[in-house]
Every structure is written in C-alpha cells, then in structure tokens.
Design a protein around this motif. Structure first.
Motif, PDB file in Angstrom:
ATOM      1  N   GLU A   1      -2.547  12.987  -1.563  1.00  0.00           N
ATOM      2  CA  GLU A   1      -1.895  14.256  -2.477  1.00  0.00           C
ATOM      3  C   GLU A   1      -1.993  13.321  -3.508  1.00  0.00           C
ATOM      4  OE1 GLU A   1      -0.558  16.834  -2.418  1.00  0.00           O
ATOM      5  OE2 GLU A   1      -0.572  16.963  -4.175  1.00  0.00           O
ATOM      6  N   GLN A   2      -2.700  11.915  -4.104  1.00  0.00           N
ATOM      7  CA  GLN A   2      -3.050  11.567  -4.936  1.00  0.00           C
ATOM      8  C   GLN A   2      -4.880  11.595  -5.892  1.00  0.00           C
ATOM      9  OE1 GLN A   2      -0.973  10.243  -2.998  1.00  0.00           O
ATOM     10  NE2 GLN A   2       1.252   9.050  -4.299  1.00  0.00           N
TER      11      GLN A   2
ATOM     12  N   GLU B   1      -0.982   7.758 -16.833  1.00  0.00           N
ATOM     13  CA  GLU B   1      -0.175   7.999 -18.031  1.00  0.00           C
ATOM     14  C   GLU B   1       0.510   9.177 -17.715  1.00  0.00           C
ATOM     15  OE1 GLU B   1      -2.018   7.383 -21.968  1.00  0.00           O
ATOM     16  OE2 GLU B   1      -2.500   5.263 -21.156  1.00  0.00           O
ATOM     17  N   ALA B   2      -0.323   9.632 -17.570  1.00  0.00           N
ATOM     18  CA  ALA B   2       0.347  10.912 -17.340  1.00  0.00           C
ATOM     19  C   ALA B   2       0.702  11.998 -15.877  1.00  0.00           C
ATOM     20  CB  ALA B   2      -1.217  12.471 -17.362  1.00  0.00           C
ATOM     21  N   SER B   3       0.274  10.689 -14.940  1.00  0.00           N
ATOM     22  CA  SER B   3       0.936  11.380 -13.286  1.00  0.00           C
ATOM     23  C   SER B   3       1.840  10.133 -13.083  1.00  0.00           C
ATOM     24  CB  SER B   3      -0.288  11.252 -12.580  1.00  0.00           C
ATOM     25  OG  SER B   3      -0.858  10.295 -12.276  1.00  0.00           O
ATOM     26  N   GLY B   4       1.615   9.018 -13.342  1.00  0.00           N
ATOM     27  CA  GLY B   4       2.576   7.853 -13.051  1.00  0.00           C
ATOM     28  C   GLY B   4       1.862   7.497 -11.454  1.00  0.00           C
TER      29      GLY B   4
ATOM     30  N   ALA C   1       0.460  -1.317  -0.178  1.00  0.00           N
ATOM     31  CA  ALA C   1      -0.135  -0.276  -0.058  1.00  0.00           C
ATOM     32  C   ALA C   1       0.505   1.382   0.189  1.00  0.00           C
ATOM     33  CB  ALA C   1      -0.820  -0.088   0.706  1.00  0.00           C
ATOM     34  N   VAL C   2       1.946   1.079   0.013  1.00  0.00           N
ATOM     35  CA  VAL C   2       2.629   2.334  -0.248  1.00  0.00           C
ATOM     36  C   VAL C   2       2.886   2.997  -1.245  1.00  0.00           C
ATOM     37  CG1 VAL C   2       5.487   2.933   0.464  1.00  0.00           C
ATOM     38  CG2 VAL C   2       3.897   1.369   1.965  1.00  0.00           C
ATOM     39  N   SER C   3       3.349   2.182  -2.219  1.00  0.00           N
ATOM     40  CA  SER C   3       3.779   3.075  -3.571  1.00  0.00           C
ATOM     41  C   SER C   3       3.188   3.584  -4.212  1.00  0.00           C
ATOM     42  CB  SER C   3       4.583   2.094  -4.504  1.00  0.00           C
ATOM     43  OG  SER C   3       2.771   1.279  -4.994  1.00  0.00           O
ATOM     44  N   ALA C   4       2.683   4.462  -5.094  1.00  0.00           N
ATOM     45  CA  ALA C   4       2.551   5.889  -5.116  1.00  0.00           C
ATOM     46  C   ALA C   4       0.381   5.212  -5.781  1.00  0.00           C
ATOM     47  CB  ALA C   4       2.993   6.913  -6.627  1.00  0.00           C
ATOM     48  N   GLU C   5       0.119   5.249  -4.981  1.00  0.00           N
ATOM     49  CA  GLU C   5      -1.339   4.735  -6.158  1.00  0.00           C
ATOM     50  C   GLU C   5      -2.877   5.812  -5.387  1.00  0.00           C
ATOM     51  OE1 GLU C   5      -1.909   0.736  -4.567  1.00  0.00           O
ATOM     52  OE2 GLU C   5      -1.288   1.262  -3.399  1.00  0.00           O
ATOM     53  N   VAL C   6      -3.290   5.452  -6.266  1.00  0.00           N
ATOM     54  CA  VAL C   6      -4.957   5.766  -5.179  1.00  0.00           C
ATOM     55  C   VAL C   6      -6.122   5.229  -5.487  1.00  0.00           C
ATOM     56  CG1 VAL C   6      -4.947   6.883  -8.032  1.00  0.00           C
ATOM     57  CG2 VAL C   6      -6.365   7.545  -5.405  1.00  0.00           C
ATOM     58  N   ASN C   7      -6.806   4.808  -4.460  1.00  0.00           N
ATOM     59  CA  ASN C   7      -7.961   3.684  -4.471  1.00  0.00           C
ATOM     60  C   ASN C   7      -9.162   4.026  -4.617  1.00  0.00           C
ATOM     61  OD1 ASN C   7      -6.129   1.907  -3.870  1.00  0.00           O
ATOM     62  ND2 ASN C   7      -5.557   2.020  -1.765  1.00  0.00           N
ATOM     63  N   ILE C   8      -9.401   3.956  -5.524  1.00  0.00           N
ATOM     64  CA  ILE C   8     -11.288   4.912  -5.977  1.00  0.00           C
ATOM     65  C   ILE C   8     -12.374   3.319  -5.484  1.00  0.00           C
ATOM     66  CG2 ILE C   8     -12.802   5.503  -7.411  1.00  0.00           C
ATOM     67  CD1 ILE C   8     -10.027   5.752  -9.352  1.00  0.00           C
ATOM     68  N   TYR C   9     -13.266   3.857  -4.839  1.00  0.00           N
ATOM     69  CA  TYR C   9     -14.641   3.356  -4.652  1.00  0.00           C
ATOM     70  C   TYR C   9     -15.432   4.134  -5.863  1.00  0.00           C
ATOM     71  CZ  TYR C   9     -13.573   0.391  -0.896  1.00  0.00           C
ATOM     72  OH  TYR C   9     -12.895  -0.320   0.233  1.00  0.00           O
ATOM     73  N   SER C  10     -15.846   3.110  -6.721  1.00  0.00           N
ATOM     74  CA  SER C  10     -16.743   4.068  -7.767  1.00  0.00           C
ATOM     75  C   SER C  10     -18.161   3.556  -8.024  1.00  0.00           C
ATOM     76  CB  SER C  10     -15.460   3.543  -8.962  1.00  0.00           C
ATOM     77  OG  SER C  10     -17.169   4.157 -10.160  1.00  0.00           O
TER      78      SER C  10
ATOM     79  N   LEU D   1     -10.201   7.046 -18.180  1.00  0.00           N
ATOM     80  CA  LEU D   1      -9.682   8.007 -18.484  1.00  0.00           C
ATOM     81  C   LEU D   1      -9.162   8.147 -17.224  1.00  0.00           C
ATOM     82  CD1 LEU D   1     -11.348  10.605 -19.268  1.00  0.00           C
ATOM     83  CD2 LEU D   1     -12.700  10.873 -17.164  1.00  0.00           C
ATOM     84  N   LEU D   2      -9.325   6.869 -16.556  1.00  0.00           N
ATOM     85  CA  LEU D   2      -7.628   6.634 -15.065  1.00  0.00           C
ATOM     86  C   LEU D   2      -6.422   6.374 -15.863  1.00  0.00           C
ATOM     87  CD1 LEU D   2     -10.444   4.860 -12.876  1.00  0.00           C
ATOM     88  CD2 LEU D   2      -9.419   6.733 -12.562  1.00  0.00           C
ATOM     89  N   GLN D   3      -6.649   5.547 -16.871  1.00  0.00           N
ATOM     90  CA  GLN D   3      -5.784   5.226 -17.386  1.00  0.00           C
ATOM     91  C   GLN D   3      -4.425   6.964 -17.804  1.00  0.00           C
ATOM     92  OE1 GLN D   3      -7.083   2.638 -20.142  1.00  0.00           O
ATOM     93  NE2 GLN D   3      -7.178   0.330 -18.857  1.00  0.00           N
ATOM     94  N   ARG D   4      -5.715   6.960 -18.064  1.00  0.00           N
ATOM     95  CA  ARG D   4      -5.128   8.118 -19.053  1.00  0.00           C
ATOM     96  C   ARG D   4      -4.404   9.123 -17.650  1.00  0.00           C
ATOM     97  NH1 ARG D   4      -2.351  10.497 -21.180  1.00  0.00           N
ATOM     98  NH2 ARG D   4      -3.375  12.655 -21.566  1.00  0.00           N
ATOM     99  N   PHE D   5      -4.633   9.482 -16.193  1.00  0.00           N
ATOM    100  CA  PHE D   5      -4.347   9.615 -15.341  1.00  0.00           C
ATOM    101  C   PHE D   5      -3.157   8.961 -14.856  1.00  0.00           C
ATOM    102  CE2 PHE D   5      -4.215   9.951 -10.173  1.00  0.00           C
ATOM    103  CZ  PHE D   5      -3.455  10.946 -10.084  1.00  0.00           C
TER     104      PHE D   5
END
Lengths: 563, 352, 334
Positions: free
Chosen positions: C264-265, C41-44, C16-25, C35-39
């Motif tokens: 932040e993410q 790509e753009a932000s890593g 759970a430490v690396s740069a990531e963001v978890n979404i309940y959608s 759209l999330l894939q684009r994100f």
C-alpha cells in the motif's frame, strides 16, 4: 608391573592416532567460514555456459587478459622501483627531509585509487585547467600540441602505482630496518661497493618482505574497479561487470572471477615458493644500529627529489586540487549527515580492523601451534579474498547468508508461525564479514610474518615455566609482536575506509559511508562536490597512516627511536 | 714495510673517546691479537682498519698504502681485507658454496672452482657446500665464514671475536685450526679477543688494549712474565701484588724473602714497591719451613689452585700438582721460585 | 527460555511493522532523497533507502527472495526494469493512476513497472566547428565524413547499450552491427569517462560530436564550477531522427517487488512520484523530461526546443540489451 600401563595414560594419546588440538579445530572452523564466499564464487565454474564464453573468447577476453597483465606488470615494476628505492634511501642515508620522508612516503596510501584517478583526470584531461591554460596561453587548439592521455592504460598504471607503492615501501623498509648491518659490511669486505652490497645482499635479504608487499599491490591492482572503469581500460574486473550487467549473466561473471582467482593462485604460489626455498631470518643475533650515512651536495638533493616525487604526485598534488574543489562546494555538501558519514565510516573500519586483527592472531597462532599442512593451505586460501573485486565478494557473501536466513525463516514459520525475514543479510554483520573476507590477507600476512620471527625456543621456555597456550599467547607473543598487531589493525582500517563496491551492495537501509558519498557524486561527474567526502577519507586515514609509520621506526631491535 | 700500520689514531662517538692516540704496526704474515675486556675499543680499532669508521686523528696504512686519515678514506671494498664477524654474518639466503664464492664473482669460473676446492680442503667443509647457513653448527659456520673471507685472497684478515660463539670445548681446537689456516695462506691477521687463552693459542703477538689505549704490544710469554703495566699484569694471567722494599738495583725483599731479577728494575733502594707474584711462582714444598694457611682451593684436574694466607695476612696463589690434596685451614709448606721480577710502584693494593 | 527467544525475534520483526516503505534505488541518493523527504512529510510514511548499481540491487533482490525487505526498485533505465520483471522480481502495480497519467509506451504493458522521468540521448556538437545542417540521424554517425570526430563513453554504460538495443529493434542485428563498426571507425579517441567528459572533450576540441544525455548538459550549464559552465556553452544540442522515428528515449522507472510487505505504501510512493509536484521537481532539479503529459520541462530544457521522441516500447530496450552489448563487443567499442 601391570599397573604401570594406567599410570602413563595421563601423558598423551597413543601414538599414530592424530589428535585434533582445540587450536586446530578452531582455525579450521574459521578457515571454513571464510572460505564459503570464495567457494561460492569458484563453484560457478561447474555451470556450463559455453555460448557466452565463445562470445567472450571471440571478442573481448584477450583484451581483458592482456590489459590485466599489462596493468599488473606496469604497476608491479613502478611500485617496486619507488617502494624499494625510497625505503633504502630513508633507511640508510641522511639527507634533507629524510626523517620526514620516513612517514610522508606512506601518505599516498590514504587516497583511494579511484579518487586520485578522478582528481588527475580533472586536472590533466583535455577539458581540465592545465590543457585549457596551454591552449589559451599559446593560442592553439586541441591536436596542435602533444599531451599525454591520462585516461589510458598507462594512466591507470600511474594512478594505481602512486597509491599502492606504500605497501612495498612499508614492508621493505621494515625489512631493511631489521637487517643486521653486519651482512652488509661483510659484503663490503668481499669487494662489493655500497650500491652493489645493497643490491646483492640488502635486497636479497628483504626479498620475502618485498614480495609480500608486491603481491598485495598486484592483488589490489587485479581487484581494482573504480580506476580502470573510469579510464575505460578493459580488464578482468570491468569484464566481470560488463558480463554481469550488460549480458545479464551473473554465472559467466562469476566464472570470470574464478578465472581471475587462478591468477591469484599463481601469484600466491610464487610468493610461497620464494619464501620456502631458503630461510631469510638472520643467523646473526647482534644488531648494530644503522648509522645513517650523511649524503652531501648533489647526491643529497637527488635523494630528496627521489623521495619527494612520489609524495608530491601521490599526495600533495591531489590533495591540493581536492581542497580547491572542496573550497568551492563545501557549503552545499557539508551538513549534519556529513558527520554521520564520517562516523559510519570510522565505526565500520574500526570494528572490522579489530576483528580482523583478533582473528588473524588466532589463525596465525593456531597455524604455529599445529603446523599442519591443511591449516597452512587453509590460511593461504583465506588470503585470496584480497584479489577478488568487492562486488564479487559481496555476491559470495549474500548467497550463503540468504541461505541461512531462509532456513531460519522456514524453521520459525513452521514451528512458531513467525516470519523472521532476513536476520543476517542486509545487516552490518554481512558487511563486516564481507570486509573480513576481502581484507583478511592484509592482517593475516602481517601477523603471521611477525609470529614467525618469534623463535620457537621462546614458546618452549615459557612452557617449561608451566605456561599454557593461551598464557603464552598473552604474555609472550602478543607483547612481542605488538607493533605488528598495530600495523595489521591500521592497514585494515585504512582499507575498509576506502572500500566501495562491497559496501555499495551489502549495506543496510539508510546507511552510507564517505566512500559511498564520494562515489555517488563522482559517478555523476560532480567531481567538485565529491571532493569534500574524498578529502574526509584522506584526513581520517592520515592518522592511522602516521601511527603506522611511527610503529615501524620503533620496531627495530635495540633501536633508540623516540618514544 | 709493515702489513698494517696504525699511527696515532683516535676516534670518539658522541664526544666519548673510544680509541685514543693508538699506534700499532704488524709485520707481513704475522698473526696479531688485540686483547682486552669488552668495551675497550678493540672492535672499533678493527673497524677503523677495515674502513667502516673514519679516524678523528691519525693515519692507517695497509701494505704501504695510506687507507684512512681524517681527510679521506679508501673504500672498504678496495682495501684488500677479509673480515670474519663475531656472529659470522653468513648470508642466510645463500648456500655455503655461494657464500664462499661471493667475493670471487669477478674471477673466471675455473679460478673460482680451484679456489673453492682449495679452501674446502684447507677447512674441511666440502660436505657443507650445498647447505644453508641455518643448517650449520657454530663451528661449521665459523669455518665457512673464514673460508668466505679468505676466498678472494686478502692481504690482511680481520677477525672480530671469532671464537666467542663457539662451544668452549671446541674453541681451542678451532683456534689452532684457524691459526694453521692463516699461516698456510700466509696472510697477515688481526684477531680481536677478550679471552687470553684463545689469544695465546692463536697469536704471534698480542696487543693489550684498555680504555682505548694500547698498553703493551708483545709476545704472549712476555705479557705474562714481563708485563710493562700494572693493568696488563692484572688482566693477563692470575697473580697478586705483594708489598716489597727495594734492596738493590736488581732485587727486592718481600715477606717471603729476597727476589732477584735478571736486569735493573729502576727503583731506588729503600723504596716501597709491589711485586707481581704469579701462581706458578709459589711452589708447594712439604719440606720448606715457610708455611701459609690454605684459605680456599679450586680443583683444576692436574692441579689445585690454592689461595694461601701468609702470616702478615697477605694472600698469594699457588698452583700445586693435584696429588697434594690439603684441606682448607691447614698450613702447608711453600717456597718461592721466581724467574721474572716484575716491580710496580705501590698503588692501591690489588688482589687476584 | 523459549519465551525470551520469541521475544527477541519479535523485537526484530517489530521494526518492520510501522508504516514505512523500503527502497532499493539505482538513482543516487542526492537525486532522490529530497523527493522522498517530501513524500514522508506528505504521507507520514517512513522511507528507508539503499542506493547502488541496478544490477547489484537486482541480484540482491534475487538472492534475498521472498524474504527481501525491499518494497520498490528504482532504476534509471528501462532495460533493468525489464530484467527485474522477467526474473519475477516485480508484482503488478495496483494503481489506476499509473495508466491514467503515464503514456503507454513509458510503462510496462503488463503493469509491472512504470517510468517516472524521461531522458533523451542526443548529439552534442561543437558550435564553432559543426554546422547542425550536416547532422541528421544516429545512423548517419557511422558515415565516413565523421571519421575521427566522434566522442562517446564506454559500451559498458547502460545508456549506450539501450541506444544500440533501440537500433537493433528498429534495424535488426545485422544493420546495427554494420552501423556500430562504422561508428567505432569514427571515434576520435578510445571511449572513456562519463557523458560530461564527452561534452568537455567537444568543448576542448578533441572531437566535434558526442552522444550524451541532455540532463548532463543541463547540469553543466548550471554547475558551480566555471569550467563546466564554459564547456557546456560551447556545444549545441541536436535532436536526431526528427524526420523519422524520433530521438532515442530512456526512462527512469520504478516497480513494486514481489516480496513487498508494504504494498500500500509502495503504491502511494509511486503515485506521489507521478504527482505534478514530483514531476516538476525532476524537470527543475535534474533536467529530465517529465513522463506525465502536460508538465512543462525546465527553462534550461526549453531552450533546446520540442522534439519528436521514439515511440519504441521500453521493454524492447531490455529485450535487446544483451544483443546490443555483443554487437558493441564485436565492433570493438570498448
């Protein structure tokens, strides 16, 4: 001699002091674990919530109850008719296609109820191809002709019946196949014609099996959400969701579920009662092979028609339209991650099915070994999960799991300064557990019924040859009920493959199944695109369904079926 | 008019003939027994009469009505028969009372009660009425099965090995009881059995069936003492075949002397034949100068069954009262006392 | 031994430490994944996604409490955002960009959530049987002249609940109740199916009017299925209440969870979803109206013209949601 007292202590504990056998302890432990989610739901009853209940009672509760009862009644009657009659035809008679129908009649089982509902709606609704064709061909408008409304209570009864009758068929046929033909013949000599004999003896003897099948059907009906929601029929399940989502009251929703469980308890009691009153296993030890009576002329074709109808309506027609739609959309739906979906679905279903089979075996065997009332009731209670909508079970699973996680987290953060976060919830463990709570009944019933047919004298014989419990289980029981174990596994496999609501809530991040993909697309009313994953569910289910059918045709004592 | 008439009936399954060209006729009120080892077609014949099987050839008549021929069948339920199955096949989901009343469901309630009472008295099963089949002993199940079959008042009763599931000690008693019941009811009965003592106890006439054929249709006494067929002689009772030579139209000579029958045996003088010697034909007599050596003996309570070896090496059996206890290998005195001369052409010598 | 155990625990946590963001959608995967894939790509930043029913996801957030792995909750209506906020599941979004780009009425006044796209609930009418001049307002749909001519989906559906909640906010409980009774009287059939089904029913002639969200019509017009395209061509779009308060608007929106460990993410994700690129995507792909001013709707949407939108604050839809459902229950709106 005073020393004699010490010599007997090796035999047994003093009389009057109940000894908890390891089996009993194990089974009680399992029962308790499985009971947690159900008790979580039931305990909601004690939260006072008078205001909402008054509103429900004044407005919609009567609808929920009437519709649920009507739905159960309709589905019950139709599945009984289809299931029992087709089982009788294929077991007792030979007519064109009778051998193929033996397995083909199980096929509708592979289609989830919500998918058959989507499909038929797509075909039969006002805006569907059939009605458009009628209007164009006859040059008339809507309202100028009569057409049955598919999205209605009656429609829901039909849809559910078409995919649920195989449970009745499966169990009834197994019971017919096991029947000694002698009792049917006795009845003939006592002046009953073949039809009357079938009714008075064949059906009467198969009654426990028929009732087990029927109770599975009714529980599935009660738990169904997808179909009734889509058809706009207000039942308990849709009511639970409305109360929860719309009124934002999860307590009242849980209370509705608890009320629904009350229905189930009545159902289970009826089933238990009917099984208890008299014994149905045969006094006869001789089996004469059923020699199928050849039908000729119009009666043969009538039999073919009767068996073909449910297969046609419950499988071939929906499959045909799904394929039509899939042909138009497969290009955009099937990609690399589509195969990941198939893989995920199959892995989940396999794991659950095997675990359920093993646990059922343990519970059924423990029940047999101990025979205690507590354990009997406990295993019954575990079976109730089958009638609870997946969403409610999911919440029942989430609560205790989160509780455990929280305590582990607190423990580790105070002792080691580490945050463990969620260890169980949000993992596949939680999901598989929820499946087990939901589908244990299917597996447990099958295994239990099979074990009951193994005579206690078998155990005694083995014990007299010096075998211990586990050895008896391994060398006597398991080989004897292998067929039923396979049946249990396959039934759960197919059920999990189709499961939607619990999966939706409990699955981990980035984890999807065929059922989820189907639902998401169909829910967006993109039926055509939903056809591909739906078709994949059906195709993956067909293999176990056919295996199932083969296993029952072989299960008959003394039969020389193929293989 | 015969109660049951089977005429030249044949049937086969999957090309294997099971009943071959068999005819039999049973008089009203008669208790007939079909006797033979298992797998010879007796049960099939019973099922043919009941109407569960259709004959390939021949006809079956019950009470003057043609019931089966290769062209058509009267349905089982319209034949007026009652049947008791080997395993009794009681309906496990019905109480004893409901089992018995099963065939009476179209009768008025008063008739049902009356018949029930009558059968209960006849078979002494009153106290069983509320029980379920799984709570009954074998003997009780059998009596209930008989009561159930008798209840509708069938003109013909068919019983398939009715005693084979019963304890040996009980068999004889039950057999007599069943016979008494059948006679009391005045019903024609056909019983299938592979046990000769049982059939002797119960039947008026016995048909020995072997390999799908009826070998002899006769009284128990005649089957034993006047077997028409070497197989019947062998199957029914014990005995040996002893080589003999024909000395006159009515007598033959054996190692033990000349045996004379009451009638002509139809073999030519001087012809080599075999005669049937039953254990009761050889009498132990300490005074006799004819001796044989005891090879083997079986204690049977009142009697010993000795296997004796004659000088020629020929073996015979002898039933001897059990106070004559002779050790094995000792010679004892014997003499012949034969009332029924049974002669067969010389075949492969058969022992006991 | 204990060391091993700690190591094991550490392994668990490290995921759970690396740069990531978890979404309940609550938005379906197919409508958000690109759209999330684009994100990513753009932000890593890696994006993990669970989709589901909004209320189930809210329940899951609630039960998981502060241990919840979720960083953001995406919903497709305002009432659920309101519900999550009132249950203390959100934290304030630490971004100035939100208040700069999103009009005040489409975001929470306390800054707990923001809208991402707009969806309008309009009257779809059969062009061959209804003269649009006869149509005026939502209120008018309860008029007896529409007896037996209206199709609408079940009251279990959140869009209907929000529509009625909006009416409650404007008219009060009593008037809305009377209106609901009248509307139910005018139903051509018992409510069933989704919005597309209502459109098909209008096209087929079962009813003359239907209450639907515009993007469904857009989706049907561009569908790969001929029958859907045909059905959509048979109907017209009418914007209600243009002389008054404007057409009923709902939003899809997002909030950062109180338990979020990647705030932040999560903030960056929200800013990305409000970017011109993402706003265009909504408009083009899903026929929704952009929430950010100045982004042009797709061509399909433009053919229905501009409209006046109801300016009711979105939180009010949430506040009156339960009241709305009760009104519908009482009116017998199934």
């Amino acid at each position: 001699m005073p020393s004699s007292a010490t010599t007997v202590t090796g035999y047994s504990a003093p009389a009057g002091f109940p000894v908890l056998k390891p089996w009993t302890v194990l089974v009680l432990f399992l029962v308790m674990i499985f009971a947690v989610p159900l008790i979580t739901v039931i305990s909601s009853v004690f939260v006072p919530n008078a205001e909402i209940w008054r509103h429900l009672r004044e407005t919609v509760l009567a609808d929920y109850i009437t519709n649920s009862l009507l739905l159960m009644f309709g589905v019950g009657v139709i599945t009984l008719l289809i299931g029992v009659i087709t089982a009788w035809l294929v077991t007792m008679f030979r007519f064109p296609g009778s051998r193929q129908f033996e397995w083909a009649l199980l096929l509708p089982m592979s289609i989830p109820a919500y998918i058959i509902a989507y499909t038929y709606t797509g075909v039969l609704d006002v805006g569907g191809p059939l009605q458009i064709w009628i209007r164009e061909y006859f040059g008339i408008g809507y309202g100028d002709y009569w057409f049955p409304e598919i999205r209605s209570l009656g429609g829901a009864v039909c849809m559910l019946s078409l995919v649920l009758y195989p449970y009745v068929y499966l169990l009834t046929r197994a019971a017919f196949v096991e029947q000694s033909v002698c009792v049917l013949e006795v009845s003939r000599t006592l002046g009953c014609g073949p039809l009357r004999s079938f009714y008075r003896i064949g059906i009467a003897l198969a009654r426990p099996a028929i009732i087990v099948g029927l109770s599975l059907v009714l529980m599935e009906t009660l738990a169904d959400y997808g179909t009734v929601q889509y058809f706009g029929v207000a039942t308990f399940t849709t009511g639970i969701f409305r109360t929860w989502f719309g009124l934002g009251d999860s307590v009242a929703a849980a209370q509705l579920s608890a009320l629904m469980m009350f229905f189930v308890i009545i159902l289970l009691y009826l089933e238990y009662h009917s099984r208890h009153r008299s014994r149905f296993h045969h006094t006869s030890t001789r089996y004469r092979n059923i020699r199928k009576l050849p039908l000729t002329g119009s009666s043969a074709w009538l039999a073919t028609f009767v068996c073909a109808l449910p297969v046609l309506l419950g499988f071939i027609v929906p499959l045909f339209f799904l394929m039509q739609w899939a042909r138009q959309t497969w290009g955009i739906v099937i990609s690399e991650d589509f195969f990941q979906l198939i893989y995920n679905s199959m892995v989940l279903a396999s794991i659950t099915a095997v675990v359920a089979m093993i646990l059922s075996m343990v519970m059924a065997y423990g029940k047999r070994q101990s025979g205690s009332r507590t354990i009997r009731l406990g295993t019954r209670f575990v079976g109730m999960g089958y009638a609870i909508p997946g969403t409610v079970i999911a919440v029942g699973v989430l609560l205790p799991f989160a509780w455990v996680d929280r305590h582990i987290d607190v423990f580790f953060s105070t002792r080691f300064g580490i945050n463990t976060g969620l260890l169980l919830s949000g993992t596949l463990v939680a999901l598989v557990f929820a499946y087990l709570v939901r589908f244990m009944a299917v597996s447990l019933n099958t295994v239990d019924a099979a074990l009951m047919k193994v005579k206690p004298s078998m155990d005694e014989a083995a014990r007299s040859m010096g075998m211990k419990d586990l050895a008896i289980l391994k060398r006597i029981h398991i080989p004897m009920i292998r067929g039923s174990l396979l049946t249990a596994t396959l039934l759960v496999f197919v059920d999990v493959l189709k499961e939607l609501p619990a999966t939706l809530i409990l699955r981990p991040f980035n984890y999807n199944t065929l059922a989820i993909r189907t639902y998401e697309l169909a829910n967006e009313e993109r039926l055509a695109e939903a056809a591909c994953p739906a078709l994949a569910i059906v195709l993956v289910s067909i293999i176990p369904v056919v295996l199932l059918s083969r296993s029952i045709s072989r299960s008959r004592p003394g039969s020389h079926a193929l293989g | 008019m015969h109660s049951v008439k089977v005429e030249k009936v044949s049937i086969g399954f999957d090309g294997v003939p099971v009943v071959r060209d068999l005819s039999i006729a049973i008089d009203p009120g008669e208790i007939a027994c079909l006797l033979g080892p298992s797998g010879t077609g007796k049960t099939t014949l019973l099922r043919l009469i009941a109407g569960f099987e259709k004959p390939d050839t021949g006809e079956i008549w019950i009470n003057g009505v043609k019931c089966s021929d290769p062209a058509g069948m009267l349905p089982v339920e319209e034949r007026g028969i009652g049947m008791v199955f080997q395993d009794f096949a009681l309906f496990p989901h019905l109480s004893v009372e409901d089992n018995i009343l099963f065939g009476l469901r179209n009768k008025p309630a008063a008739k049902q009660r009356g018949r029930l009472t009558q059968l209960c008295d006849l078979l002494r099963i009153r106290e069983l009425l509320d029980k379920f089949p799984h709570q009954l002993s074998g003997g009780q199940q059998q009596r209930v099965a008989v009561a159930r079959a008798l209840a509708p008042g069938p003109r013909v009763m068919l019983l398939d090995e009715p005693f084979s599931n019963i304890d040996v000690e009980l068999r004889e008693e039950l057999a007599e009881e069943v016979r008494a019941t059948l006679k009391e009811e005045g019903v024609t009965a056909i019983i299938v059995s592979h046990n000769q003592l049982e059939s002797f106890a119960v039947a008026d006439r016995i048909g020995v069936i072997y390999n799908g054929r009826l070998l002899q249709w006769d009284s128990a006494f005649n089957l034993y003492h006047r077997p028409l067929d070497r197989y019947v002689a062998d199957f029914v009772g014990q005995g040996v075949f002893m080589p003999a030579r024909v000395v006159s139209a009515t007598s033959v000579e054996t190692e033990l002397g000349i045996i004379s029958g009451s009638g002509p045996h139809n073999f030519a003088e001087g012809e080599a034949v075999e005669v049937l010697i039953r254990p009761d034909d050889i009498i132990h007599d300490d005074d006799s100068d004819m001796t044989a050596v005891v090879e083997h003996k079986i204690f049977r309570g009142a009697q010993f069954l000795y296997t004796l070896v004659l000088k020629s090496g020929q073996r015979v059996l002898s039933l001897v009262p059990s106070h004559h206890n002779h050790p094995v290998n000792q010679p004892i005195g014997i003499r012949m006392e034969i009332d029924h001369l049974v002669v067969f052409p010389t075949g492969a010598g058969r022992g006991v | 031994m204990r060391l091993y155990f700690l190591f094991f625990i550490a392994l668990f946590i490290s995921t759970a430490v690396s740069a990531e963001v978890n979404i309940y959608s609550a938005r379906k995967e197919a409508l958000i994944k690109p759209l999330l894939q684009r994100f990513t790509e753009a932000s890593g930043t890696r994006v993990n996604l669970v989709t589901g029913d909004a209320d189930a996801l809210i329940k899951r957030l609630e039960i998981e409490g502060k241990n919840s792995p979720a960083d953001v909750l995406l919903t497709v209506d305002a009432a659920r955002l309101y519900r999550a906020k009132t249950r203390g599941l959100f934290q304030k979004i630490p971004s100035e960009m939100v208040s700069a780009r999103v009009p005040a009425r489409y975001r929470d006044e306390d800054g707990y959530w923001t809208g991402l796209s707009l969806r309008a609930r309009v009257i779809a009418y059969a062009t061959d049987r209804v003269n649009p001049n006869q149509l005026t307002t939502y209120e008018d749909l309860a008029d007896p002249k529409w007896r037996g001519r209206i199709c609408v989906r079940s009251s279990s559906n959140i869009y209907n609940q929000s529509l009625v909640a909006g009416l409650v906010a404007h008219l009060g409980i009593e008037k809305t109740g009377t209106w609901a009774n009248g509307l139910v009287e005018n139903f051509a059939r018992a409510p069933r199916g989704g919005d597309r089904d209502q459109i098909k029913a209008v096209a087929a002639g079962q009813c003359d009017l239907a209450l639907v969200n515009t993007y469904y019509i857009g989706g049907m017009l561009t569908s790969s299925i001929e029958a859907e395209r045909n059905a959509a061509r048979h109907i017209g779009v009418f914007w209600p209440n243009q002389q008054g308060r404007g057409a009923h608007i709902n939003i899809s929106g997002i909030g950062i969870t109180a338990a979020s460990k990647n705030t932040e993410q999560a903030k960056r994700l929200i800013e990305f979803l409000l970017s011109d690129e993402a706003q265009h995507w909504y408009a083009e792909t899903n026929f929704e109206y952009p929430v950010v001013d100045g982004i042009r709707p797709s061509e399909t949407l433009q053919q229905w013209g501009d409209f006046k939108a109801d300016e009711l604050p979105m939180n009010r839809l949430g506040e009156f949601n339960s009241e709305a459902l009760r009104i519908m229950d009482r009116a017998g709106w199934k």
